[in-house]
Design a protein around this motif. Sequence first.
Motif: not given
Lengths: 516, 321
Positions: A231-237, B44, B275, B282, B286, B289-290, B293, B313-316
């Motif tokens: 995920l782009e810009g993801s806070i975690g990994s 996401v 996801l 998957f 993604t 989601a991207n 984003f 992973e966390w995209q907000a």
Amino acid sequence: MRFTDLSQADACYSVAETARVSWREVGHPRLESFAAAVFKLSRLARERGDDDTGWREFLYPARRARNIATTVPLPFSHPDLGLAPLVTKLERSLPALRVYGGEDAGELGADAVQAGQALLVLDDAPLADAVAEVILPEAGSTEQGNGVVLPIPEYTAAAARFFRGSGRASRIEVLSAHDVAGARPLGRLVVVGPLYWYRDRQYVLTSPRAPQIVVLKWAWYREDMPPTRALEGSIGSAGIRVRPSPMVTAHLEVRADDERTSIDWHSVSEELSRHSEADPLEPVPARAAVLAGRHGVLLPEDGDRRVWLLDPHAPAEHRVIAVDVADLEPGYVIVLRSAGGGDLIVPIADEILGDRAPKLRGIQQRWKAGLRSWVSGQKGLTRAAAALRRLGCASASFQNLQNWLGERSLRTEDRSDWQVLMRVAGLEDQAQAIWTAMGRLHAAHTSAGRSIGRRLRDMANTQPLDPLLTSGRQMFELAQGGSLTAFRIEGFSPVAVQCSPNRLMVPVEVRDEWLT
Amino acid sequence: MAALVELTDLSSPWRRPPAWAAFFFELGWRAAVAHESGARSCSVLVPPIRSFAGAFAATGAVLGVAATAAATPGPDAHFSHLASLAPGTQLVVKMGQKIYNARLIGPSERPDGPCIKIAYDNMIHYLPKQQCHRAQVGAGGKRSLPSTAPRRRRPPVTGLLELFLDGAAGDFLSLPTVDTVLIGHASVLEQELGGVWLRVSGQDAPADATPLFGLLRASRFLPDGGIPRSLLLSDRVSEFAMPVEDTPHVVVFDGARAFSRYRSRFAASSWIAVLDRCSPAFAEGTEVANQEFATRAGPARFLGGMDAPPGTEWQAFERAT
């Protein structure tokens, strides 16, 4: 997707917190020689842009042999590995390779044959040795147990048998990548590389199911680091900590980009859809899917696209459901007839008919054979339908005639149309008797159609599904002698093909060299 | 949540919720509250395992809406609103403890004052202005019922609802809405929602414990006429009907398939997508989601202090309008 309980979910988060990936290098000079010969031959074919039959007949089995020898933890001489028949095939195809590929290709082919033969006389099992060495030092120290992941799923059962029988690492679980998705966390997981095999299944590393993951890496492969973010810009990994991949120490160096690991969909589709001149039916669009156990099937793109899905992890009432083929994904399990046409109604109807079934089916085949014979002399279905209309068969159309020639259709709706069909089929004097017989079949089909979901659910709910879970394939015997087989889908072709309707939903064994 | 409640899967003792479960519950709650304030967000998440994440997020969202959604107009305003609607407008009408689908006929003058004339259950009914709160059309998740409306018999409220909703607990069991939609593999989600029970910490009276679906209150878990607060949808259906005309505050997509197929059907809602790395879909998830984003309006501002669970992973972000 399957249900996993709360404690398993909990354990997966705990594992993700600490998971580490390390590498263990494996070397074997003779296997390296074989792999080098196959790789150089692949590169030569690619440079020349040559992909004709002479090349493929040699190159595909050579790659298959290299792939199984480098990914399956069995001794090279083990019959379950199947290396010997492939090397024999290489030997036979070598003269053709010399003709098509020239002397330099012939030389590389001869090197491959020689190196392959040299492997066959060995009982060496370098991968199995490496697995045992990774596991053994601390065997018993982890309550959660150990597992090994193989990239080619069809070998998991054979490898498990080997580990159990050999006494080495006998308590290890042998898993496919599919199995890893639903696996309860283990203490240690050995992943048989190279990692390019898991390009579409990165979760083997990024959704870790063991705090210690050890990747077995051949000395001649240069591995790329697995990505930990999607995920782009993801806070975690993904959170896994990967140790740097060791440098290549062998003479040969191969990277993921140098390898062909995808299925040869062109050849698979061609093999599945091969048209017979005797088949008068017009082709329909279909898409090839590869199934577990080296099988393939053509799934319809148009028309009736319903297929029965078996979810071994679902609650009993939802275990078998009908879905559109567009809803299928790799990893799903579908139920098909083991032999004969693709229609599940037929074996269920036969089961209902009992002893009467063979006679009635014989009558059905007789009138269809007669009609087919007449149609083949009419230069196509459209002309045949027009001729039937002229003879008084009012409902004759291209589509209806296609249906009448197919397995599911039993008789016409209108009696006067039926008389015309029987006349052209040369069965006019038996028209009444055949009409009555087809009426009995029709009643059985109707009854089968109503009960098929329940019957399939009964079948899936009353038999242990271990073979399906282990190998991705399980046969279910029917009372009247027929059988159905549940297959796990391994992948779909990116392109559609045209095929006879008779080829749809019929599982066929596929030449294994197209598959890897 | 983690400090206030305990949970069990019935095979193990009651315990504090694991941190990851509390995270997803909190995320759902905060997304719903932020939506009520006008933030249309998208979160996401790619956790190490998909299980239960969507179920906890959706439950948090349902309770978050119930605890904070604004109460709206009084009887006069609500009566005027209903009177202005076209005849034939679909309504839901609550009678006793049941709700019915109804059809608006129009305003009417009766000897005892102005009424709304409706048809339901093969009957014509005149609702006096002071009781018009019983009839409702969806209004973007906003309450269309007056908070001062008289209620004679309230259904029993468990300690959990009192804990989460305080004074709004009565409304929670009285007002039919679809504050949250949860979309995914329905049979698996049903098992998850039925497989985890919650109770207020330290309260061991059996009547005070409830499965997750008791808080989610999706219509499929309720008896006929039960008051829904959410909708559980299978990601295999092509058509569906909302039990109440409403715009959900939060839609939780459990899996890439649900996210890529259904997000456009809920364009006005806030989204939470879970996801699964193990799913063949998957990569498609993604990619979607991207893309979302890339067209974001800005960062999500309601997540301060929250840390993603391990391996997640966390995209907000806030979505562009």
